[in-house]
Every structure is written in C-alpha cells, then in structure tokens.
Design an enzyme around this catalytic site. Structure first.
Site, PDB file in Angstrom:
ATOM      1  N   HIS A  80       0.482   4.132   7.242  1.00  0.00           N
ATOM      2  CA  HIS A  80       0.642   4.704   5.905  1.00  0.00           C
ATOM      3  C   HIS A  80       1.293   6.079   5.933  1.00  0.00           C
ATOM      4  O   HIS A  80       1.014   6.886   6.813  1.00  0.00           O
ATOM      5  CB  HIS A  80      -0.720   4.777   5.209  1.00  0.00           C
TER       6      HIS A  80
ATOM      7  N   ASP B  48      -3.207   6.249  11.260  1.00  0.00           N
ATOM      8  CA  ASP B  48      -3.248   4.786  11.363  1.00  0.00           C
ATOM      9  C   ASP B  48      -1.886   4.178  11.726  1.00  0.00           C
ATOM     10  O   ASP B  48      -1.774   2.973  11.935  1.00  0.00           O
ATOM     11  CB  ASP B  48      -3.772   4.163  10.058  1.00  0.00           C
TER      12      ASP B  48
ATOM     13  N   SER C 145       0.787  -1.244   0.000  1.00  0.00           N
ATOM     14  CA  SER C 145       0.000   0.000   0.000  1.00  0.00           C
ATOM     15  C   SER C 145       0.814   1.286   0.000  1.00  0.00           C
ATOM     16  O   SER C 145       0.400   2.281  -0.586  1.00  0.00           O
ATOM     17  CB  SER C 145      -0.980   0.017   1.170  1.00  0.00           C
TER      18      SER C 145
END
Length: 251
Positions: free
Chosen positions: A227, A224, A15
């Site tokens: 990221h 989070d 990601s």
C-alpha cells in the site's frame, strides 16, 4: 451569471484507490484472540484538505462535503485512510473553476473479474455514477480514475487475462454510462505478487482512445510493501491531476 456545471470524477479500483495511507496496525492485547486491528492516524496533509467546492457522493447517494478518508462508507470491510482522491481534486481545483464531485467506488482486495458487467461491484459503480449526474444539466462526468490490479498478480492466468478484462471494463462502462469517449486514467500498479510485471505490461499496452496511464512504480510503499503511504498518495493524486489537465482539460 450561469452557474458552472459540477465536474464529476469516478474513483474506482481496489485498496490503493480506496486509500490505506496512514492506516496503522495496532495489536490490542485486551482481547483473548490477538487479531491485529487497524486504525487511521488521522493525519491529513494540506494537499488533501477539504474545500467548499469539492463534494463526494456518499454510500447513501447524497452529496456531502468531501474529506479524508473518502471511501470510509464504501470500502467498509477494511480501515480506510488517505487515497489519491482529495489530492487529485485539490490539484484540479487550482485550474478548474467549476465545483467538483467525487464518486468513490473502490473496494480493497478485489480482482478485475469482480468488476465484470453483472457483478455487484461493477453494477454499483454504474449506479453511483448515473446517480451523480441525474440532474445532468448541472453536472457532467469528466473521467474515471482506476487503480486496481494487485489482486491479479498472484496467478499467471489472472495476469494473462488482465488486458482483455480491463478493455472489457472500459467498453462496458462507456456503453452503460452512454459516454463513448469517457476519459479513463488508469494507474499502473507499483506493488503486487509474482506476476506484477505482466499486469503492468497489460495496463501500459491498452491502446484505446482517451485511455491513459500514470505509473505508481517507485512511489513509496508502507511496510507491507503493498500500500502507498500518505505522502505517496499525495504525489499520485497530483500525477493523476496533471494527466487529466494535460490530456483532457482544454486550457
């Protein structure tokens, strides 16, 4: 004047390569099931702006002008935002006369074993890479940028196996693209679970010719804690470009 070859860069991993910069979680109260949905804030820093000489290979294997989010049709199960790719390309562009081609291949949440030869992700990356140079008198793959490993930090077994799995990936991709000394720039992860340090050690310990490492540790993370923010992705792209230009681009 002879048209200069397109310089091609493969962008792969999970990601943080696909990009989650500026992706915001929004609770939609109109639905009965309160699933959080995500949307991208649409903010494109100037360092990530489009440029006529920067293209990307779409999921449908067509060249098109590159713009954020680069992975929108590749990492389709999640909402994509800003990753390092455009920042990287713009920084390289300042030093390299040739047109640039980006080949996005990253998919969020993927562990290294899902990138083994024969697995769908790996084979798709190879297929897209080959497609990018099929008129190979006009283009040349210059490097693979790899940012992955967070999904291998939650079990000791996965973390222990990371180095060998990554070394295999490097050998396989070089063999399958017939580029035995293909430059590979890996990003040492800056987030993850319990065995993050073990994976980072593995990444930094890889000692193969033309494989170098830039470190994402310390770059700003979103709430989070996993990221990179948009601003951090801008920085990472510039770090990757600096590494590429310093090690692999004869001045």
């Amino acid at each position: 004047m002879e048209e200069s070859k397109k310089h091609i860069f493969i962008l792969s991993g999970q990601s943080n390569m696909a990009g989650r910069g500026g992706v915001i979680r929004t609770h939609d109260h109109h639905h009965h099931h309160h699933h959080p949905t995500h949307h991208w804030d649409g903010i494109v820093p100037p360092e990530c702006s489009s440029c006529p000489s920067i293209h990307r290979l779409s999921a449908a294997l067509r060249w098109e002008p590159a713009h954020e989010p680069l992975h929108t049709d590749i990492d389709t199960k999640k909402t994509c935002g800003v990753g390092p790719g455009m920042s990287f390309a713009n920084a390289v562009r300042r030093r390299v006369e040739s047109p640039l081609g980006l080949v996005p291949c990253a998919v969020g949440g993927t562990a290294i074993k899902e990138w083994a030869r024969g697995e769908e992700l790996y084979e798709n990356m190879v297929k897209r890479s080959k497609e990018s140079v099929k008129e190979d008198d006009k283009s040349e793959i210059k490097a693979l940028l790899w940012y992955q490993g967070e999904s291998d930090t939650s079990s000791e077994e996965d973390a222990e196996a990371y180095k060998v799995n990554m070394e295999n990936l490097i050998h396989n991709v070089r063999q399958d693209l017939n580029l035995p000394s293909l430059p590979i720039i890996q990003v040492a992860i800056g987030s993850g679970s319990e065995y993050m340090e073990k994976v980072r050690e593995a990444q930094k310990a890889i000692d193969i010719s033309n494989v170098i490492c830039v470190d994402a540790k310390g770059l700003q993370l979103k709430e989070d804690n996993l990221h990179l923010t948009t601003e951090a992705q801008v920085q990472l792209g510039q770090m990757l470009a600096h590494a590429y230009l310093t090690h692999f681009h004869p001045s």
